[in-house]
Scaffold this active site. Sequence first.
Site, PDB file in Angstrom:
ATOM      1  N   GLY A  56       0.815  -1.203   0.000  1.00  0.00           N
ATOM      2  CA  GLY A  56       0.000   0.000   0.000  1.00  0.00           C
ATOM      3  C   GLY A  56       0.845   1.247   0.000  1.00  0.00           C
ATOM      4  CB  CYS A  57       0.141   4.686   1.141  1.00  0.00           C
ATOM      5  SG  CYS A  57       0.977   6.282   1.329  1.00  0.00           S
TER       6      CYS A  57
END
Length: 234
Positions: A56-57
């Site tokens: 993810g981020c």
Amino acid sequence: MSPSSHRRSLAALLAATLFSLSTCAAGAAEDAVVIPPPAVDEAAGPGTETAIFAGGCFWGVQGVFQHVKGVESAVSGYAGGDAKTAQYETVSTGSTGHAESVQVKFDPKQVSYGKLLQIFFSVAHNPTQLNFQGPDRGTQYRSALFVADPEQRKVAESYISQLDKAHVFSQPIVTKVSEATGFYPAEAYHQDFLTLNPTYPYIVYNDLPKIENLKSLFSADYRGKPVLVMKVKG
């Protein structure tokens, strides 16, 4: 990066944050999952080892690993695509093959690759989400491990099989294990983002709970003072 490009990038970050807040309730971060340590792990060797994690981020993943004892550096960047497309705005299209990633350099005498995997799967992200994490959608947010050598691959694949067989998650793990063919550091304004922006709404809702989960579930491996990119470079 030019000032105008920097402003456009920050505008994109703000837009993503507003989207996150509009679609997620307070406390939107994924709950940590208590999982067993890997049955198969590397033996501690000399020198520093490098591993690349995508979940993810990269702000939150970097922030988690920066608080792990034995980690010497954790750099946000891009892996899985070509050097020519390793820029935030291009990667954000989801068409480059890159995943937002974190390159971790660590002392295997202090923390093993298996322990880092346990932290990664437990508190850094949700490995059952295919091509997204929380509010972030796209292949650039996929769960992936870019392994440096056959030993890392063996440990990673064995651990994924172990966790799936134990049904510690409600869904199968979708983390892809691939050979590391290149890592490209992200723009300077992405580095140390969690530490430098603790009141940024996205960080508050999605990433600070990960640090608290690390401290709670892995207290013996947690360090309060993170190892920052700016200090490593300095």
